[in-house]
Design a protein around this motif. Sequence first.
Motif, mmCIF file in Angstrom:
data_model
loop_
_atom_site.group_PDB
_atom_site.id
_atom_site.type_symbol
_atom_site.label_atom_id
_atom_site.label_comp_id
_atom_site.label_asym_id
_atom_site.label_seq_id
_atom_site.Cartn_x
_atom_site.Cartn_y
_atom_site.Cartn_z
ATOM 1 N N ALA A 102 0.818 -1.217 0.000
ATOM 2 C CA ALA A 102 0.000 0.000 0.000
ATOM 3 C C ALA A 102 0.851 1.266 0.000
ATOM 4 N N GLY A 103 1.926 1.267 0.757
ATOM 5 C CA GLY A 103 2.782 2.450 0.821
ATOM 6 C C GLY A 103 3.457 2.744 -0.513
ATOM 7 N N LEU A 104 3.907 1.706 -1.193
ATOM 8 C CA LEU A 104 4.535 1.881 -2.503
ATOM 9 C C LEU A 104 3.508 2.372 -3.517
ATOM 10 N N HIS A 105 2.321 1.812 -3.463
ATOM 11 C CA HIS A 105 1.246 2.247 -4.366
ATOM 12 C C HIS A 105 0.944 3.731 -4.162
ATOM 13 N N ALA A 106 0.819 4.138 -2.906
ATOM 14 C CA ALA A 106 0.518 5.541 -2.605
ATOM 15 C C ALA A 106 1.635 6.454 -3.105
ATOM 16 N N TRP A 107 2.880 6.039 -2.895
ATOM 17 C CA TRP A 107 4.015 6.850 -3.339
ATOM 18 C C TRP A 107 4.032 6.963 -4.858
ATOM 19 N N LEU A 108 3.849 5.834 -5.557
ATOM 20 C CA LEU A 108 3.834 5.862 -7.017
ATOM 21 C C LEU A 108 2.682 6.715 -7.543
ATOM 22 N N ALA A 109 1.523 6.603 -6.914
ATOM 23 C CA ALA A 109 0.367 7.404 -7.340
ATOM 24 C C ALA A 109 0.659 8.890 -7.173
ATOM 25 N N GLU A 143 3.367 5.900 -15.165
ATOM 26 C CA GLU A 143 4.468 6.142 -14.225
ATOM 27 C C GLU A 143 5.283 4.869 -14.015
ATOM 28 N N ILE A 144 4.599 3.751 -13.836
ATOM 29 C CA ILE A 144 5.293 2.478 -13.644
ATOM 30 C C ILE A 144 6.100 2.124 -14.885
#
Length: 52
Positions: free
Chosen positions: A13-20, A33-34
């Motif tokens: 979840a933290g990585l997803h939030a950062w990437l978003a 982005e990915i």
Amino acid sequence: MDEEKRITLRLPAGLHAWLAAQAKSARRSLNSEIVYRLESERTAAEADAESP
């Protein structure tokens, strides 16, 4: 891209939030982005492989 493949990707979840957040800042979709980051890393890895 000549051909696209669809995958399911599970992220913490933290990585997803950062990437978003990074995607929003760069005005890209999360998918873009990915892809951008993976392509950048691939280019860097290829350059490292070619250097003596």
